[in-house]
Write a protein that holds these residues in place. Sequence first.
Motif, PDB file in Angstrom:
ATOM      1  N   GLU A   1     -41.023  10.810   8.005  1.00 11.75           N
ATOM      2  CA  GLU A   1     -40.776  12.183   8.441  1.00 11.75           C
ATOM      3  C   GLU A   1     -39.289  12.501   8.347  1.00 11.75           C
ATOM      4  N   GLY A   2     -38.995  13.698   7.825  1.00  9.55           N
ATOM      5  CA  GLY A   2     -37.597  14.083   7.675  1.00  9.55           C
ATOM      6  C   GLY A   2     -37.439  15.463   7.083  1.00  9.55           C
ATOM      7  N   ASN A   3     -36.232  15.958   7.128  1.00  8.84           N
ATOM      8  CA  ASN A   3     -35.958  17.325   6.684  1.00  8.84           C
ATOM      9  C   ASN A   3     -36.053  17.510   5.177  1.00  8.84           C
ATOM     10  N   TYR A   4     -35.518  16.562   4.429  1.00 11.70           N
ATOM     11  CA  TYR A   4     -35.207  16.833   3.018  1.00 11.70           C
ATOM     12  C   TYR A   4     -36.079  16.072   2.020  1.00 11.70           C
ATOM     13  N   LEU A   5     -37.278  15.719   2.419  1.00 11.15           N
ATOM     14  CA  LEU A   5     -38.129  14.919   1.542  1.00 11.15           C
ATOM     15  C   LEU A   5     -38.500  15.645   0.258  1.00 11.15           C
ATOM     16  N   LEU A   6     -38.457  16.977   0.263  1.00 10.33           N
ATOM     17  CA  LEU A   6     -38.850  17.752  -0.912  1.00 10.33           C
ATOM     18  C   LEU A   6     -37.678  18.501  -1.539  1.00 10.33           C
ATOM     19  N   LEU A   7     -36.475  18.202  -1.079  1.00 16.50           N
ATOM     20  CA  LEU A   7     -35.281  18.837  -1.641  1.00 16.50           C
ATOM     21  C   LEU A   7     -34.981  18.249  -3.015  1.00 16.50           C
ATOM     22  N   ARG A   8     -34.375  19.050  -3.881  1.00 17.17           N
ATOM     23  CA  ARG A   8     -34.044  18.578  -5.230  1.00 17.17           C
ATOM     24  C   ARG A   8     -32.558  18.325  -5.429  1.00 17.17           C
ATOM     25  N   GLU A   9     -31.719  18.836  -4.522  1.00 12.90           N
ATOM     26  CA  GLU A   9     -30.283  18.690  -4.667  1.00 12.90           C
ATOM     27  C   GLU A   9     -29.774  17.441  -3.954  1.00 12.90           C
ATOM     28  N   HIS A  10     -28.507  17.085  -4.243  1.00 11.63           N
ATOM     29  CA  HIS A  10     -27.798  15.995  -3.566  1.00 11.63           C
ATOM     30  C   HIS A  10     -28.512  14.646  -3.680  1.00 11.63           C
ATOM     31  N   GLY A  11     -29.263  14.452  -4.751  1.00 11.89           N
ATOM     32  CA  GLY A  11     -29.939  13.175  -4.968  1.00 11.89           C
ATOM     33  C   GLY A  11     -31.290  13.044  -4.306  1.00 11.89           C
ATOM     34  N   TRP A  12     -31.711  14.054  -3.547  1.00 15.85           N
ATOM     35  CA  TRP A  12     -32.996  13.986  -2.842  1.00 15.85           C
ATOM     36  C   TRP A  12     -34.192  14.125  -3.785  1.00 15.85           C
ATOM     37  N   HIS A  13     -33.966  14.549  -5.016  1.00 14.57           N
ATOM     38  CA  HIS A  13     -35.069  14.708  -5.968  1.00 14.57           C
ATOM     39  C   HIS A  13     -35.808  13.392  -6.223  1.00 14.57           C
ATOM     40  N   ARG A  14     -35.186  12.261  -5.885  1.00 13.14           N
ATOM     41  CA  ARG A  14     -35.797  10.951  -6.110  1.00 13.14           C
ATOM     42  C   ARG A  14     -36.838  10.598  -5.060  1.00 13.14           C
ATOM     43  N   VAL A  15     -36.897  11.369  -3.977  1.00 11.13           N
ATOM     44  CA  VAL A  15     -37.794  11.021  -2.872  1.00 11.13           C
ATOM     45  C   VAL A  15     -39.237  11.443  -3.135  1.00 11.13           C
ATOM     46  N   ALA A  16     -39.452  12.696  -3.509  1.00 12.26           N
ATOM     47  CA  ALA A  16     -40.813  13.224  -3.655  1.00 12.26           C
ATOM     48  C   ALA A  16     -41.707  12.381  -4.562  1.00 12.26           C
ATOM     49  N   PRO A  17     -41.202  11.875  -5.711  1.00 15.95           N
ATOM     50  CA  PRO A  17     -42.075  11.053  -6.562  1.00 15.95           C
ATOM     51  C   PRO A  17     -42.532   9.755  -5.908  1.00 15.95           C
ATOM     52  N   LEU A  18     -41.879   9.338  -4.820  1.00 13.19           N
ATOM     53  CA  LEU A  18     -42.255   8.103  -4.137  1.00 13.19           C
ATOM     54  C   LEU A  18     -43.277   8.338  -3.027  1.00 13.19           C
ATOM     55  N   LEU A  19     -43.626   9.598  -2.784  1.00 11.62           N
ATOM     56  CA  LEU A  19     -44.600   9.936  -1.753  1.00 11.62           C
ATOM     57  C   LEU A  19     -45.986  10.069  -2.371  1.00 11.62           C
ATOM     58  N   ASP A  20     -46.978   9.491  -1.734  1.00 17.48           N
ATOM     59  CA  ASP A  20     -48.354   9.652  -2.196  1.00 17.48           C
ATOM     60  C   ASP A  20     -48.941  10.985  -1.744  1.00 17.48           C
ATOM     61  N   LEU A  21     -48.453  11.491  -0.633  1.00 17.86           N
ATOM     62  CA  LEU A  21     -48.938  12.748  -0.077  1.00 17.86           C
ATOM     63  C   LEU A  21     -47.781  13.393   0.673  1.00 17.86           C
ATOM     64  N   SER A  22     -47.604  14.700   0.485  1.00 16.59           N
ATOM     65  CA  SER A  22     -46.521  15.396   1.191  1.00 16.59           C
ATOM     66  C   SER A  22     -47.088  16.571   1.976  1.00 16.59           C
ATOM     67  N   VAL A  23     -46.563  16.738   3.185  1.00 21.24           N
ATOM     68  CA  VAL A  23     -47.048  17.775   4.097  1.00 21.24           C
ATOM     69  C   VAL A  23     -45.855  18.539   4.644  1.00 21.24           C
ATOM     70  N   GLY A  24     -45.876  19.866   4.508  1.00 22.06           N
ATOM     71  CA  GLY A  24     -44.851  20.706   5.098  1.00 22.06           C
ATOM     72  C   GLY A  24     -45.255  21.084   6.516  1.00 22.06           C
TER      73      GLY A  24
END
Length: 227
Positions: free
Chosen positions: A138-161
Amino acid sequence: MMPPASLESLDDLTAAIERMRAARPRASGPLIVGLAGAPGAGKSTVAAALSAGLPGSAVLPMDGFHLPQAELVRLGRRDRMGAPDTFDVDAFVALLESLRDLHNSGETLRAPGFDRRVEEPVPGAIALAPEWWCVIVEGNYLLLREHGWHRVAPLLDLSVGIVLDDAIRHERLIARHIAFGKNPDAARAWALGPDERNAAAIAATLERADYLLDTSANESSAGSSTR
């Protein structure tokens, strides 16, 4: 891109995760579920309730990857602690990548926690054991694309806002800041200043989630410490 599907309740989310579990090969690593949302939206409360209903799961908060305050001061970012560039994104991504091999390694991973009383990360505070079949991040920026956060979403099997009525969210944030030492004026200024700027950036990312869960209906039972 398809818009996120709406979930009516935590039970619906639990059922979706169980369906994913049933469809995965047994040899796979843990299912990684990401809960993203603005400060005060209810991420930590949802994560805790979700884990309680899914025996064999663990919670991994992103907060432990805050940069230490001394480093934020050195970088000139202390006055906006919590912004996307005030976290150790590389370490966070490296841990998520290591989770993929958690079952095969047979070794417990250690992740940092976060002490809100002093606003500092706590190294090695969270244990992620190889027997866990699900890790709820759980965290704020799991779906952000800037500042290097773009690497996180592909590592998630399921994402929930996780979303919540803004008035309720602001009230919770102010109460939380007061509880952790800010005076009422400072608490309000931080909640409606840095927290709200971050919330605006986060809101724009939630369209990339697989699901949206609105926690407003449960606001009467949630505490002021909700993240």
